[in-house]
Scaffold this active site. Structure first.
Site, PDB file in Angstrom:
ATOM      1  N   CYS A  96      -0.122   4.001   2.562  1.00  0.00           N
ATOM      2  CA  CYS A  96       0.614   3.591   3.935  1.00  0.00           C
ATOM      3  C   CYS A  96       1.804   3.959   4.251  1.00  0.00           C
ATOM      4  O   CYS A  96       2.101   4.264   5.344  1.00  0.00           O
ATOM      5  CB  CYS A  96       0.183   1.991   3.998  1.00  0.00           C
ATOM      6  SG  CYS A  96      -1.319   1.377   3.745  1.00  0.00           S
ATOM      7  N   CYS A 131       0.969  -1.265   0.144  1.00  0.00           N
ATOM      8  CA  CYS A 131      -0.041  -0.041  -0.068  1.00  0.00           C
ATOM      9  C   CYS A 131       0.756   1.377  -0.017  1.00  0.00           C
ATOM     10  O   CYS A 131       1.512   1.585   0.880  1.00  0.00           O
ATOM     11  CB  CYS A 131      -0.901  -0.153   1.081  1.00  0.00           C
ATOM     12  SG  CYS A 131      -1.767   1.471   1.378  1.00  0.00           S
TER      13      CYS A 131
END
Length: 321
Positions: free
Chosen positions: A80, A77
C-alpha cells in the site's frame, strides 16, 4: 404536427445555462490551482480520505459528476505504501478526470466488507453510484494508467460523466469582483437564441455549431444545440400517434425514442429518462446503444447539474452493469 415555435420553457433556461457556464469556468480555474498546490478547490480535493460517515456524500454522490477511484489501504500494508503515492500522483496528473478516495480498512471495516475486498491494496471505482473493481495489488504504473484511461473513457461514453480536466499550468483565477470581459461568441449565441425562439431551428443549430467549432466545450452552445436538435426531431411528429405506437409496441426501440423526445419537450423529464432506461434494460446490441445514446443526448438538454439527470445516470449504471 407540432408548431415550429414550440417552446422549451420550463425544461431549460438558456440564460441560466450561460450563468452556470461562467461559474463552471471559475470552478475549473480553482481546480487548476488545487492541482498545483493540493489545496482545496471549492471545498473539494483531488485526493481525500473517506470514512463510513462521509461515504454517501463524498463517494456515491460525487460519482455522478466524476469517476471516483477508491484506494483500500492500511498502515501495516507494505505494498500500500508503494501504490498509494503513485495513485495520488496520477490523480494530480489527471487533474480532475477522476478523484481519489482513500479508505483505511482498519478504521472502516463495514466498507471493506461491502465491497467484498479480498486483500489489500485493492482499487475500485464508483461511477454513477455503481462500484467497479479495477485491480488488486501494487500493479505497474503503465498498467494502472491503462486502467484509468479506460475508466475515464467508459464514464464518458457509457454515462456522459466527464470530470473537470484542467491545465495544471493554468493562470490563477482573476478576482471575483473583476468584471468578466465579453466573450467573442456573445453575438453568435444571442443570434442563436433569437433564432430558436423564432422557430428557425436550422439557423439556431448552425449558429450553435459555429460556436462549438471554435470552442467545443462552450456550455451554452452545447445545451442550446441539444435543445434545437430535439425540437427539430419532434417538429413533424404527431404526438398522439407516437404515443400510441410506443404503447402498442414496447419492443420497438425507435418508437420509444420518439416518445421519449416528446416526453422531454412536454416537460415530463422523469418519464423521458425512465422510458429510455427501461429500453436499455430490455434490449441488447445496436438497439441498446441507440437508446443509451439518445438518453445521453437528452441529458445534454437538461444539464449535468440537474438532480433528475443525476438520478437517471445512476439508474442507467444499474441496468448496464
Amino acid at each position: 404536427m407540432q408548431p415550429r415555435n414550440m417552446s422549451m420553457s420550463g425544461v431549460v433556461d438558456l440564460a441560466a445555462v450561460k450563468a452556470a457556464g461562467e461559474a463552471k469556468q471559475k470552478a475549473e480555474q480553482a481546480r487548476a490551482e488545487a492541482a498545483r498546490t493540493g489545496a482545496p478547490a471549492g471545498g473539494a480535493r483531488l485526493v481525500f480520505d473517506v470514512d463510513e460517515a462521509g461515504f454517501q456524500q463524498d463517494v456515491l454522490q460525487r460519482s455522478t459528476e466524476v469517476p471516483v477511484v477508491i484506494d483500500f489501504w492500511a498502515e501495516w500494508c507494505e505494498p500500500c505504501k508503494q501504490l498509494g503515492p503513485l495513485l495520488e500522483r496520477l490523480a494530480t496528473e489527471y487533474a480532475g478526470k477522476f478523484v481519489l478516495a482513500k479508505i483505511d480498512v482498519d478504521a472502516n471495516q463495514m466498507l471493506f466488507q461491502q465491497f467484498g475486498v479480498q486483500g489489500i491494496p485493492a482499487v475500485f471505482a464508483v461511477v454513477a453510484g455503481q462500484p467497479i473493481p479495477l485491480f488488486q495489488g501494487a500493479a505497474p504504473e503503465a498498467q494502472i494508467r491503462q486502467v484509468l484511461d479506460q475508466l475515464v473513457q467508459a464514464a464518458e461514453q457509457q454515462f456522459g460523466i466527464v470530470g473537470a480536466p484542467v491545465d495544471a499550468s493554468a493562470e490563477e483565477e482573476q478576482p471575483a469582483e473583476q468584471p468578466k470581459p465579453a466573450g467573442p461568441y456573445d453575438a453568435l449565441l444571442e443570434a442563436a437564441g433569437t433564432a430558436l425562439d423564432a422557430g428557425d431551428l436550422g439557423g439556431a443549430i448552425q449558429a450553435y455549431k459555429n460556436v462549438l467549432s471554435d470552442d467545443p466545450a462552450n456550455p451554452e452552445a452545447k445545451l442550446g444545440l441539444a435543445q434545437a436538435e430535439l425540437l427539430r426531431r419532434v417538429q413533424d411528429l404527431d404526438p398522439q400517434a407516437v404515443r400510441k405506437e410506443a404503447a402498442d409496441a414496447p419492443a420497438d426501440v425507435a418508437a420509444q425514442i420518439r416518445a421519449a423526445d416528446l416526453d422531454l419537450v412536454g416537460g415530463h423529464v422523469e418519464d423521458a429518462f425512465g422510458r429510455l432506461v427501461d429500453t436499455v434494460r430490455r434490449t441488447a446490441g445496436e438497439d441498446r446503444e441507440a437508446a443509451r445514446v439518445r438518453l445521453l443526448e437528452l441529458f445534454e438538454v437538461i444539464g449535468a447539474e440537474d438532480p433528475r439527470v443525476t438520478a437517471a445516470r445512476t439508474a442507467l449504471a444499474r441496468v448496464l452493469f
